[in-house]
Enzyme design. Structure first.
Site, PDB file in Angstrom:
ATOM      1  N   ALA A 184      -1.987  -5.646   6.635  1.00 60.26           N
ATOM      2  CA  ALA A 184      -0.734  -5.922   7.339  1.00 60.26           C
ATOM      3  C   ALA A 184       0.526  -5.663   6.524  1.00 60.26           C
ATOM      4  O   ALA A 184       1.573  -5.338   7.091  1.00 60.26           O
ATOM      5  CB  ALA A 184      -0.723  -7.379   7.814  1.00 60.26           C
ATOM      6  N   PRO A 214       3.587  -4.222   4.372  1.00 64.62           N
ATOM      7  CA  PRO A 214       4.602  -5.262   4.185  1.00 64.62           C
ATOM      8  C   PRO A 214       4.978  -6.035   5.441  1.00 64.62           C
ATOM      9  O   PRO A 214       5.806  -6.922   5.388  1.00 64.62           O
ATOM     10  CB  PRO A 214       5.799  -4.476   3.661  1.00 64.62           C
ATOM     11  CG  PRO A 214       5.643  -3.129   4.278  1.00 64.62           C
ATOM     12  CD  PRO A 214       4.164  -2.869   4.340  1.00 64.62           C
ATOM     13  N   GLY A 215       4.384  -5.688   6.609  1.00 67.07           N
ATOM     14  CA  GLY A 215       4.455  -6.623   7.708  1.00 67.07           C
ATOM     15  C   GLY A 215       5.276  -6.286   8.918  1.00 67.07           C
ATOM     16  O   GLY A 215       5.444  -7.133   9.802  1.00 67.07           O
ATOM     17  N   ASP A 249      -4.059  -9.081   4.271  1.00 74.58           N
ATOM     18  CA  ASP A 249      -3.861  -8.018   3.290  1.00 74.58           C
ATOM     19  C   ASP A 249      -4.447  -8.466   1.955  1.00 74.58           C
ATOM     20  O   ASP A 249      -4.438  -9.662   1.641  1.00 74.58           O
ATOM     21  CB  ASP A 249      -2.378  -7.676   3.124  1.00 74.58           C
ATOM     22  CG  ASP A 249      -2.172  -6.286   2.530  1.00 74.58           C
ATOM     23  OD1 ASP A 249      -1.962  -5.338   3.298  1.00 74.58           O
ATOM     24  OD2 ASP A 249      -2.248  -6.162   1.288  1.00 74.58           O
ATOM     25  N   CYS A 278      -0.925   6.394   8.207  1.00 78.25           N
ATOM     26  CA  CYS A 278       0.296   7.167   7.965  1.00 78.25           C
ATOM     27  C   CYS A 278      -0.073   8.441   7.200  1.00 78.25           C
ATOM     28  O   CYS A 278       0.442   8.725   6.123  1.00 78.25           O
ATOM     29  CB  CYS A 278       1.340   6.343   7.216  1.00 78.25           C
ATOM     30  SG  CYS A 278       0.775   5.611   5.662  1.00 78.25           S
TER      31      CYS A 278
END
EC number: 2.1.1.176
Length: 424
Positions: free
Chosen positions: A241, A243-244, A261, A354
């Site tokens: 998760a 940086p959220g 995380d 990503c």
């Protein structure tokens, strides 16, 4: 306004130190910039970060200019100082200030100080001829180890468009808390709902930051949570998760979010943002592969090559060489299989990375569809107005690339797919 000598020296010294770590030690900026920049003022820290990113984006051009004035490559520290000076001079920096400062930086180095005369001579030539030559050079290309598989995947024309976006860098994208008024920020409203600022300045000084009206999140990174479409009262698991940003999106929708995380340090940023935005989630520090339970929805943003984030992180293709990607791909398959076991019958999972590499996106979902007979690709993506038809992939996922919305500043490269579990 003339720059303070100490400020220019401090920022440039830190820039060369960061370049030494990225290009000499293969370290990412995120891994070393705190140590290098900790003693600088906020202004100098921001300047050093900006200069480092500019040099890394223009590395090919700087080396092309320098090759005309060097018979052989100097030591890396000196070469990085020359690269910095070249980029600044070719971008219109004042020759006197840039040359003197870079020469002094090298002169003070205990091992390479004797090369200050070389640095002076080369940079004075660059100041004279460099800007004209610079304008004739092509858009810098990615290193061959990464460029070739991306050309194979997307074609040479698309690769060239992505590289142009990489060179331009990334604007600042914000996700608004529901009901927040962001009109004081100005900016551009993107079709997906993100707000884009092209000249943001210091983030913490922007209107609405202290009030928790928004958080920083690239437009592409905000799309997986939109695709999951968490509903109020649903139990949602956000794996990997930190940086959220996605946790904040789902918590703002009213879902009961558990954010997991392995990095306690990265989760601290999530805790800070939850407090600032007055949102809540259950935070778990641990290995995603060890999580148990059953959830209405799961979002897995799997560890990946991060090749989709190069427009924001130009250090990545310079610090890495592709080694270890095979292990990442294997880990993604394991995480996807485990995440699927945590989805309730009739529930859904969004898998995303990503990455620009199909092996980390499209191929993973194709393999999972073959492995799990109760898995199918949902149709949510095709109903979202901001998802363009060309983004839908053969297996039903969504492929995002840096050159998409290129006239607006592009976006991170991402892959995402909504996977539906059959009901009992």
């Amino acid at each position: 306004m003339a720059e303070r000598p100490s400020a220019a020296t401090d920022a440039r010294r830190a820039t060369v130190a960061l370049l030494d770590k990225v290009l000499g030690e293969g370290r990412l900026m995120a891994e070393c910039q705190t140590q290098v920049l900790e003693r600088l003022s906020g202004e100098d820290r921001a300047r050093a970060q900006r200069l480092t990113l500019e040099v890394l984006r223009n590395l090919e051009r700087a080396d092309k200019i320098l090759a005309q004035h060097l018979r052989k490559a100097p030591p890396l520290h000196v070469r990085n100082a020359l690269r910095l000076g070249t980029v600044e001079l070719c971008a219109g920096g004042a020759a006197h200030g840039v040359v003197n400062d870079v020469v002094n930086l090298v002169a003070r180095h205990r091992r390479h100080g004797a090369l200050k005369g070389l640095v002076n001579a080369v940079l004075r030539k660059v100041a004279s001829d460099g800007p004209t030559e610079w304008a004739r050079l092509r858009v810098p290309r990615l290193p061959k180890w990464l460029r070739k598989p991306l050309v194979d995947a997307w074609g040479a024309e698309a690769m060239a468009a992505m590289e142009a976006v990489h060179l331009a860098g990334a604007p600042l994208d914000l996700t608004a808390k529901p009901g927040a008024d962001l009109s004081a920020l100005g900016g551009e409203a993107l079709p997906s709902g993100s707000l884009r600022l092209h000249d943001a300045g210091q983030v913490s000084a922007l209107p609405g930051f202290k009030a928790g009206d928004w958080w920083v999140q690239d437009a592409a990174a905000a799309m997986p949570a939109k695709l999951l479409n968490a509903q109020a009262g649903e139990t949602v698991l956000d794996l990997c998760a930190a940086p959220g940003g996605k946790t904040l999106q789902m918590a703002a929708a009213g879902a009961e979010v558990t954010a997991v995380d392995v990095s306690e340090g990265r989760l601290e940023r999530l805790r800070e943002n939850l407090a600032r935005t007055d949102l809540s989630a259950t935070i778990v520090t641990g290995d995603a592969l060890e999580i148990t339970g059953q959830f209405d929805a799961v979002l897995l943003d799997a560890p990946c090559s991060a090749t989709g984030t190069i427009r924001r992180h130009p250090d990545l293709p310079q610090a890495k060489d592709g080694a270890g990607f095979g292990e990442l791909i294997e880990l993604q398959a394991q995480m996807l299989a485990h995440a699927w076991s945590l989805v309730k019958p009739g529930g859904r999972l969004v898998y995303c990375t990503c990455s620009l590499l199909p092996d980390e996106g499209e191929c993973q979902v194709e393999d999972a569809l073959d492995m799990f007979p109760d898995m199918s690709v949902g149709t949510q993506a095709s109903t979202l107005e901001w998802v363009e038809q060309g983004w839908i992939t053969e297996e039903g996922g969504v492929r995002l690339r840096p050159d998409y919305w290129g006239d607006r500043g592009g976006m991170d490269g991402f892959y995402m797919a909504e996977l539906r579990k059959a009901a009992d």
